[in-house]
Scaffold this active site. Structure first.
Site, PDB file in Angstrom:
ATOM      1  N   GLU A 127       0.808  -1.231   0.000  1.00 23.68           N
ATOM      2  CA  GLU A 127       0.000   0.000   0.000  1.00 23.68           C
ATOM      3  C   GLU A 127       0.842   1.284   0.000  1.00 23.68           C
ATOM      4  OE1 GLU A 127      -4.015  -1.359   2.291  1.00 23.68           O
ATOM      5  OE2 GLU A 127      -2.235  -1.190   3.544  1.00 23.68           O
TER       6      GLU A 127
HETATM    7  C1  ACM Z   1      -1.866  -5.381   4.249  1.00 21.07           C
HETATM    8  O1  ACM Z   1      -2.907  -5.881   4.712  1.00 21.07           O
HETATM    9  N1  ACM Z   1      -1.804  -4.094   3.997  1.00 21.07           N
HETATM   10  C2  ACM Z   1      -0.710  -6.204   3.961  1.00 21.07           C
END
Ligand code: ACM
Length: 519
Positions: free
Chosen positions: A329
């Site tokens: 992310e």
């Molecule tokens: C995640 O759940 N951002 C790895």
């Protein structure tokens, strides 16, 4: 029917039930063993029983001590642990290393129970440890109680031969969104080890907090560690405390994998050191739960010095082979910056002698031959990793994220990946979930617990149980041997074990819980 006839028929049913011999093959062992063969009779643990271990290895002695520590509080027998290689005498438990049984591998064991003795053999101490977990489950559930119990401590005779499907069977604890005390991490390790899980991944840094002392960068914890989600007081582990966790885990055959998430999920670090920001300005500490807004400055030399210092200090106190670099992310990092960044970080970790694990996005970059991809969101990322020769840890959010709510009305947890009821968590096969990723590509499975909504040990237990035994079984038992309808009965039979272990579990309606079932 009159009351007296009812009573008599009840007594007859009871008599028939008590006349049934205990059968090893009918015990609710989780994870399900490879093979269980019944024999006549049963073994009785008494106040005269002794745990003998063969050989002088401190690790075998430790397994013996661990077993005694599980049997003594409830039975009050004061069972002692002794070294012995002479003749076996009735009434005792024997632990011995017998290298050479290739089928059992590093973690398998053979448990032979007769009227006279319990004989546990394995190639390695980790195999003995796993055999001890099976042995615990064969005793009546109140063996697990921390306070004295009345009872006869009888287990059915027979032989268990057992070994795991996957070598990597993990749980992740996010100690960044909410911080958890060393004692909570230890209890979580104890609970997972009881189901033969062997990896604890600690998510040690995120936007909301930096949770591990780094001696060269002390403000990471002095500033970045002080808060957590909702602005409550945070915390961090000193390196001494981390070493204590590593040692505690090792005594339970559990490997610790530390994660420092980057280049995103780094607000706590960016708030601690302005020089890690491209504009040299430190942001405020963050106490919300959004993701994807922070990034290390990938064009600055100081960023790579920082990463090298952090991973060098972590490598020095982490005996296991892996360091986890996050990589998920990173929406605030331009892709043209992200890709070379991940290559550089892999090189830095390699220079510490460790192997990289990263969330599936890192497969967009060029991977070192031994870098491991942790699949959580995008199948095509994980497939890209496999095409580059990477091994995969399977943590599909829609199946294995234990921070997902069980259903729409459960108070704790999130549901962006869906609801994960106990059957959803159990009913999948890592080797067939993603096209192009097969058994040979998979290192194992991991169930991550993110802690945006999880604040204390009771809440950890509620989210992790009763899903964890299911993940343990997916990791340990063959897909052909697994079946939800059969598993749910075994799981239901663990209710009184959970109670004896004081586990605050979610009593799913899908499971036939036997509140005070007798084995
Ligand atoms: C995640 O759940 N951002 C790895």
């Amino acid at each position: 029917m009159s009351k007296s006839i009812l009573l008599v028929s009840f007594m007859v049913v009871q008599l028939i039930a008590s006349a049934q011999p205990l059968l090893l093959s009918k015990q609710s062992i989780i994870p399900k063993p490879v093979s269980v063969v019944d024999a006549k009779g049963s073994f009785n643990l008494t106040e005269k029983s002794i745990i003998y271990y063969e050989g002088e290895s401190p690790e075998i002695q430790q397994v013996g001590n661990y077993l005694a520590s599980k049997l003594n509080p409830s039975t009050r027998f004061g069972i002692v642990v002794r070294s012995n290689s002479v003749a076996q005498t009735p009434g005792n438990i024997y632990l011995s290393l017998k290298p050479g049984d290739a089928q059992l591998g590093d973690e398998g064991y053979q448990l032979v129970i007769s009227k006279e003795t319990v004989i546990l053999t394995a190639n390695k101490p980790s195999g003995l440890f796993n055999g001890v977990q099976t042995l615990r489950q064969l005793f009546p559930a109140n063996i697990e109680s921390a306070v004295p119990q009345e009872g006869s401590w009888e287990i059915p005779a027979g032989t268990v031969r057992d070994f795991p499907e996957y070598a990597f069977r993990g749980v992740m604890l996010d100690v960044a969104r909410h911080f958890f005390q060393v004692s909570d991490v230890k209890r979580t390790i104890d609970l997972m080890a009881a189901y033969k899980m062997n990896v604890m991944h600690l998510h040690l840094s995120d936007d909301q907090g930096w949770r591990i002392e780094i001696k060269k960068w002390p403000k990471l914890t002095a500033i970045g560690g002080i808060t957590q989600v909702d602005g409550e007081k945070g915390g961090f582990y000193t390196q001494d405390q981390y070493v204590e966790i590593v040692k505690y885990a090792a005594e339970r055959q559990v490997m610790i994998i530390p994660e420092i998430d980057m280049p995103g999920h780094t607000n706590a670090a960016l708030a601690s050191y302005p020089e890690l920001n491209c504009n040299d300005r430190a942001p405020e500490l963050y106490t919300g739960t959004k993701v994807g807004f922070s990034t290390l400055c990938t064009s600055k030399e100081i960023t790579y010095q920082f990463i090298k210092d952090v991973f060098s200090e972590l490598a020095a106190i982490t005996p296991g082979p892996y360091l986890h670099i996050g990589g998920d992310e990173s929406h605030a990092t331009k892709i043209e910056d992200y890709l070379p960044f991940e290559v550089k970080v892999q090189e830095i970790v390699a220079s510490t002698g460790k192997q990289v694990i990263g969330w599936d996005e890192i497969a967009l970059s060029t991977m070192k031959p031994n870098t491991v991809v942790q699949f959580w969101a995008k199948a095509e990322n994980a497939q890209k990793g496999v095409k580059q020769g990477a091994k995969v840890i399977m943590s599909p959010a829609a199946k294995a994220y234990v921070d997902m709510q069980y259903h729409a009305k459960t108070k704790l947890g999130l549901h962006w990946a869906g609801y994960v009821e106990v059957d959803t968590g159990y009913n999948w096969d890592p080797a067939t979930l993603v096209p192009g990723i097969g058994r040979e590509n998979i290192l194992g499975i991991e169930a991550p617990l993110w802690s945006e909504t999880i604040t204390n040990m009771d809440e950890i237990e509620y989210m992790v149980f009763p899903r964890l035994p299911g993940y343990a079984e997916i990791g340990w038992s063959t897909p052909a041997s697994r079946n939800w309808n059969e598993y749910k009965v075994r799981l239901g039979n663990h209710a009184d074990r959970f109670k004896a272990m004081q586990i605050d579990y979610y009593p799913s309606k899908l499971v036939p819980w036997l509140g005070s079932s007798k084995k």
